[in-house]
Design a protein around this motif. Structure first.
Motif, PDB file in Angstrom:
ATOM      1  N   GLU A   1     -18.786 -21.388  19.455  1.00 36.14           N
ATOM      2  CA  GLU A   1     -18.153 -20.156  18.955  1.00 36.14           C
ATOM      3  C   GLU A   1     -18.327 -20.050  17.445  1.00 36.14           C
ATOM      4  O   GLU A   1     -18.090 -21.004  16.707  1.00 36.14           O
ATOM      5  CB  GLU A   1     -16.667 -20.174  19.314  1.00 36.14           C
ATOM      6  N   VAL A   2     -18.763 -18.867  16.984  1.00 37.11           N
ATOM      7  CA  VAL A   2     -18.883 -18.565  15.561  1.00 37.11           C
ATOM      8  C   VAL A   2     -17.827 -17.522  15.208  1.00 37.11           C
ATOM      9  O   VAL A   2     -17.710 -16.501  15.888  1.00 37.11           O
ATOM     10  CB  VAL A   2     -20.283 -18.022  15.204  1.00 37.11           C
ATOM     11  N   VAL A   3     -17.075 -17.782  14.152  1.00 36.49           N
ATOM     12  CA  VAL A   3     -16.014 -16.852  13.722  1.00 36.49           C
ATOM     13  C   VAL A   3     -16.545 -16.001  12.580  1.00 36.49           C
ATOM     14  O   VAL A   3     -17.044 -16.525  11.568  1.00 36.49           O
ATOM     15  CB  VAL A   3     -14.749 -17.610  13.277  1.00 36.49           C
ATOM     16  N   LEU A   4     -16.455 -14.675  12.751  1.00 40.22           N
ATOM     17  CA  LEU A   4     -16.895 -13.719  11.728  1.00 40.22           C
ATOM     18  C   LEU A   4     -15.673 -13.045  11.120  1.00 40.22           C
ATOM     19  O   LEU A   4     -14.834 -12.485  11.838  1.00 40.22           O
ATOM     20  CB  LEU A   4     -17.827 -12.672  12.348  1.00 40.22           C
ATOM     21  N   LYS A   5     -15.557 -13.116   9.806  1.00 40.54           N
ATOM     22  CA  LYS A   5     -14.474 -12.454   9.080  1.00 40.54           C
ATOM     23  C   LYS A   5     -15.038 -11.240   8.342  1.00 40.54           C
ATOM     24  O   LYS A   5     -15.926 -11.380   7.495  1.00 40.54           O
ATOM     25  CB  LYS A   5     -13.825 -13.411   8.069  1.00 40.54           C
ATOM     26  N   ILE A   6     -14.528 -10.058   8.681  1.00 41.22           N
ATOM     27  CA  ILE A   6     -14.987  -8.817   8.047  1.00 41.22           C
ATOM     28  C   ILE A   6     -14.014  -8.443   6.941  1.00 41.22           C
ATOM     29  O   ILE A   6     -12.789  -8.409   7.143  1.00 41.22           O
ATOM     30  CB  ILE A   6     -15.073  -7.670   9.065  1.00 41.22           C
ATOM     31  N   THR A   7     -14.543  -8.147   5.776  1.00 47.69           N
ATOM     32  CA  THR A   7     -13.712  -7.706   4.652  1.00 47.69           C
ATOM     33  C   THR A   7     -14.178  -6.333   4.179  1.00 47.69           C
ATOM     34  O   THR A   7     -15.347  -5.974   4.329  1.00 47.69           O
ATOM     35  CB  THR A   7     -13.792  -8.691   3.473  1.00 47.69           C
ATOM     36  N   ALA A   8     -13.242  -5.582   3.639  1.00 42.38           N
ATOM     37  CA  ALA A   8     -13.555  -4.274   3.048  1.00 42.38           C
ATOM     38  C   ALA A   8     -12.800  -4.166   1.743  1.00 42.38           C
ATOM     39  O   ALA A   8     -11.573  -4.342   1.699  1.00 42.38           O
ATOM     40  CB  ALA A   8     -13.160  -3.138   3.991  1.00 42.38           C
ATOM     41  N   LEU A   9     -13.531  -3.913   0.671  1.00 41.25           N
ATOM     42  CA  LEU A   9     -12.941  -3.752  -0.649  1.00 41.25           C
ATOM     43  C   LEU A   9     -12.550  -2.294  -0.812  1.00 41.25           C
ATOM     44  O   LEU A   9     -13.394  -1.407  -0.762  1.00 41.25           O
ATOM     45  CB  LEU A   9     -13.933  -4.171  -1.725  1.00 41.25           C
ATOM     46  N   GLY A  10     -11.259  -2.054  -0.995  1.00 38.76           N
ATOM     47  CA  GLY A  10     -10.745  -0.686  -1.014  1.00 38.76           C
ATOM     48  C   GLY A  10     -10.976   0.035  -2.328  1.00 38.76           C
ATOM     49  O   GLY A  10     -11.742  -0.394  -3.190  1.00 38.76           O
ATOM     50  N   SER A  11     -10.274   1.139  -2.474  1.00 34.58           N
ATOM     51  CA  SER A  11     -10.418   1.987  -3.663  1.00 34.58           C
ATOM     52  C   SER A  11      -9.684   1.378  -4.858  1.00 34.58           C
ATOM     53  O   SER A  11      -8.785   0.538  -4.703  1.00 34.58           O
ATOM     54  CB  SER A  11      -9.855   3.379  -3.377  1.00 34.58           C
ATOM     55  N   SER A  12     -10.071   1.794  -6.048  1.00 35.32           N
ATOM     56  CA  SER A  12      -9.384   1.336  -7.254  1.00 35.32           C
ATOM     57  C   SER A  12      -7.945   1.832  -7.238  1.00 35.32           C
ATOM     58  O   SER A  12      -7.687   2.991  -6.881  1.00 35.32           O
ATOM     59  CB  SER A  12     -10.096   1.855  -8.503  1.00 35.32           C
ATOM     60  N   PRO A  13      -6.983   0.988  -7.622  1.00 34.58           N
ATOM     61  CA  PRO A  13      -5.577   1.399  -7.603  1.00 34.58           C
ATOM     62  C   PRO A  13      -5.330   2.598  -8.516  1.00 34.58           C
ATOM     63  O   PRO A  13      -5.877   2.679  -9.617  1.00 34.58           O
ATOM     64  CB  PRO A  13      -4.836   0.154  -8.103  1.00 34.58           C
ATOM     65  N   VAL A  14      -4.532   3.520  -8.023  1.00 36.78           N
ATOM     66  CA  VAL A  14      -4.124   4.692  -8.800  1.00 36.78           C
ATOM     67  C   VAL A  14      -2.665   4.502  -9.217  1.00 36.78           C
ATOM     68  O   VAL A  14      -1.791   4.371  -8.362  1.00 36.78           O
ATOM     69  CB  VAL A  14      -4.290   5.988  -7.989  1.00 36.78           C
ATOM     70  N   LEU A  15      -2.409   4.484 -10.526  1.00 34.18           N
ATOM     71  CA  LEU A  15      -1.071   4.271 -11.050  1.00 34.18           C
ATOM     72  C   LEU A  15      -0.479   5.606 -11.499  1.00 34.18           C
ATOM     73  O   LEU A  15      -1.132   6.360 -12.235  1.00 34.18           O
ATOM     74  CB  LEU A  15      -1.085   3.290 -12.220  1.00 34.18           C
ATOM     75  N   SER A  16       0.734   5.886 -11.053  1.00 36.30           N
ATOM     76  CA  SER A  16       1.410   7.146 -11.385  1.00 36.30           C
ATOM     77  C   SER A  16       2.773   6.833 -11.998  1.00 36.30           C
ATOM     78  O   SER A  16       3.609   6.194 -11.349  1.00 36.30           O
ATOM     79  CB  SER A  16       1.587   8.012 -10.133  1.00 36.30           C
ATOM     80  N   PRO A  17       3.018   7.258 -13.264  1.00 33.19           N
ATOM     81  CA  PRO A  17       4.297   6.967 -13.909  1.00 33.19           C
ATOM     82  C   PRO A  17       5.316   8.094 -13.710  1.00 33.19           C
ATOM     83  O   PRO A  17       4.950   9.257 -13.546  1.00 33.19           O
ATOM     84  CB  PRO A  17       3.908   6.853 -15.380  1.00 33.19           C
ATOM     85  N   LYS A  18       6.595   7.732 -13.729  1.00 35.79           N
ATOM     86  CA  LYS A  18       7.673   8.701 -13.681  1.00 35.79           C
ATOM     87  C   LYS A  18       8.825   8.191 -14.558  1.00 35.79           C
ATOM     88  O   LYS A  18       9.453   7.182 -14.234  1.00 35.79           O
ATOM     89  CB  LYS A  18       8.161   8.908 -12.250  1.00 35.79           C
ATOM     90  N   PRO A  19       9.098   8.855 -15.715  1.00 39.32           N
ATOM     91  CA  PRO A  19      10.172   8.397 -16.601  1.00 39.32           C
ATOM     92  C   PRO A  19      11.535   8.458 -15.899  1.00 39.32           C
ATOM     93  O   PRO A  19      11.826   9.387 -15.144  1.00 39.32           O
ATOM     94  CB  PRO A  19      10.102   9.376 -17.773  1.00 39.32           C
ATOM     95  N   LEU A  20      12.365   7.447 -16.159  1.00 39.01           N
ATOM     96  CA  LEU A  20      13.718   7.381 -15.621  1.00 39.01           C
ATOM     97  C   LEU A  20      14.723   7.710 -16.712  1.00 39.01           C
ATOM     98  O   LEU A  20      14.422   7.624 -17.912  1.00 39.01           O
ATOM     99  CB  LEU A  20      13.994   5.988 -15.038  1.00 39.01           C
ATOM    100  N   ASP A  21      15.941   8.071 -16.299  1.00 34.81           N
ATOM    101  CA  ASP A  21      16.979   8.458 -17.251  1.00 34.81           C
ATOM    102  C   ASP A  21      17.414   7.305 -18.145  1.00 34.81           C
ATOM    103  O   ASP A  21      17.918   7.523 -19.258  1.00 34.81           O
ATOM    104  CB  ASP A  21      18.206   9.020 -16.507  1.00 34.81           C
TER     105      ASP A  21
END
Length: 520
Positions: free
Chosen positions: A132-152
């Motif tokens: 038996e041979v084990v195959l591991k599939i990987t996928a590199l996702g999209s670049s993280p998108v950071l969204s700020p929201k000021p708090l009181d």
């Protein structure tokens, strides 16, 4: 008699000692989605496998193999999802192939569904072996998108999102000093394509960090990182931004009021209302001194409205544009293999079996027009809506330099490399590929897009044909031959229309766009 028995026992021992043994790597084989991988398997000690049965299968699918080699050739019995994707190959450049017992499997266009174990089974007349041979599939996702929201309380709540990962990724927050920041929460979701999306958030202040980093990573060590400088966000705050907005509006209002009050001195013209008042007073004065019935004079206000109505015309005259209409068809010789084109070369869309991975626009699904231009004006229209469906959300329409090849990287699709287009990218809105890019929103979305390509004046203009509106003009300098460019996105088609020929009117100097300047 005893000697005969001994000979038979020796032959039996020799036959039972001849057995097959296959070897495979001890560690899993790791590879990316969309790539090609080799699953090594070989007979030890080496012997020819040309006359043996070689069967690669998954789980309990022995009778429905990934690949079956028997009687000296690949058999047609095969699991459908691996058809045209699997073959026998060499595990290394030094391998002698089947003659040396190398029965390695080659898999192309890897999918997430390929993740897991594969059985290498080899059998002869008297023995068999399986590993038996084990195959591991990987996928590199999209670049993280950071969204700020000021708090009181002066902090900033930062959200980090990324998608298209496999297997489930981990996410970490760090400051600009490399100190770990505690997340407020993290959630994962898995789509129908078995890809993972991740969402995390944290609340920070300037005492925690001036720059925040969000990293999404796999166990293999591969990662993508997004950064956000919060110094300006925290220091300004919502109230300061509101004050600055109010101050700018007040200044603009003051300038407008001054220009309004002194417009007579600046332009030498009186306001319409003052002109009307003066003419009305003059007419009343004449009526008091003249007993004769005054002549009927045109009403000043009515005349002014009529004049304005003449100046405010439709934004664009579609019939004028269609005077430059040309027939456009798709070049079937140069299209992406995942696209399908009708026989009349007017309709195109992605193949039903095409599976788009990730959220990035499928720039590679492009096709070119069969017609090329090196001078003059040329106009065509593209239908972006089908019956009983809303307008398409994803498409690219424009022109490109003749001879350019298919490119799947957004960074390479630039005017300097011979590409000019308008892109509709779903929730990310509309944008051009110019530098800098022009981003904007359109309501309603175009149902039919008109394209006017003026080679000599260096202009590529786009129109909402249904609304009679001019949307955008890209100015550039063209050289050599230029061809139309189309990309239908995914899940629906686009249609190149045959523009109706306008009736031949008398010669007119009316421009394509209306002139809204007032007559002196």
């Amino acid at each position: 008699m005893l000697s005969i028995i001994i000979v038979l026992l020796v032959n039996l021992l020799i036959e039972t000692s001849v057995s097959l043994t296959v070897k495979v790597p001890g560690d899993p084989v790791v590879s990316h989605v969309g790539s090609t991988v080799i699953l090594p398997c070989w007979i030890s000690p080496p012997e020819s496998a040309e006359a043996l049965e070689i069967r690669w299968y998954r789980h309990d699918q022995f009778s429905n193999p990934v690949l079956l080699y028997n009687h000296g050739k690949i058999q047609d019995v095969q699991e459908e999802s691996y058809r045209n994707r699997s073959s026998l190959t060499l595990r290394s450049d030094q391998s002698g192939g089947l003659k040396d017992g190398d029965v390695s499997l080659r898999l192309e266009k890897l999918r997430v569904q390929d993740d897991g174990s594969f059985h290498c089974y080899v059998s002869g007349e008297n023995s068999y072996s399986s590993e038996e041979v084990v195959l591991k599939i990987t996928a590199l996702g999209s670049s993280p998108v950071l969204s700020p929201k000021p708090l009181d309380d002066g902090r900033v709540n930062i959200s980090c999102r990324s998608s298209g990962w496999h297997p489930k990724p981990s996410i970490t927050w760090t400051s600009d000093e490399g100190r770990a920041l505690r997340p407020g929460g993290t959630s994962h979701s898995r789509g129908e394509d078995e890809m993972f999306s991740v969402h995390s958030w944290t609340a920070v202040s300037l005492s925690d960090a001036q720059q925040v980093s969000c990293s999404v990573s796999l166990r293999t060590g591969e990662l993508k990182e997004g950064r956000l400088n919060i110094q300006g966000i925290v220091s300004s705050g919502p109230w300061k931004a509101l004050f600055l907005t109010f101050l700018i509006c007040a200044l603009l209002g003051s300038v407008g009021f001054i220009l309004y009050k002194y417009r007579e001195k600046l332009t030498g013209k009186k306001p319409v209302k003052e002109i009307c008042d003066e003419e009305t007073m003059e007419r009343l004065s004449k009526e008091e001194t003249n007993t004769e019935e005054p002549k009927k004079e045109p009403d000043c206000e009515e005349g002014t409205q009529q004049k304005l109505r003449k100046e405010v015309v439709e934004d664009v005259n579609i019939e004028e544009l269609r005077k430059h209409a040309v027939e456009i068809t798709i070049n079937r010789e140069i299209i992406h293999p995942d696209l399908m084109v009708t026989k009349d070369c007017k309709n195109m869309r992605d193949q039903p079996e095409y599976h788009h991975i990730g959220e990035e626009f499928p720039f590679q699904l492009s096709a070119f027009g069969a017609q090329s231009f090196s001078s003059g004006r040329h106009y065509w229209e593209v239908e972006l809506v089908q019956m009983n469906t809303p307008p398409k959300n994803y498409w690219i329409i424009g022109v490109m330099k003749d001879g350019n090849s298919l490119i799947n990287k957004r960074s390479a699709l630039t005017p300097s490399r011979g590409f000019w287009f308008l892109c509709s990218d779903g929730p990310y809105g509309f944008y051009t590929n110019t530098d800098p890019s022009i981003r904007f929103s359109l309501t309603p979305r175009p149902e039919r897009l008109g394209v006017l390509f003026d080679y000599d004046d260096g202009q590529l203009s786009f129109y909402n044909v249904t609304e009679n509106k001019h949307l955008l003009t890209i100015s550039s300098r063209f050289s050599g031959s230029v061809v139309p460019l189309f990309n239908p996105g995914v899940r629906s088609l686009i249609t190149i229309l045959d523009c109706p020929k306008p009736e031949e009117p008398a010669e007119s100097s009316q421009p394509l766009l209306s002139n809204n300047s007032s007559d002196a």
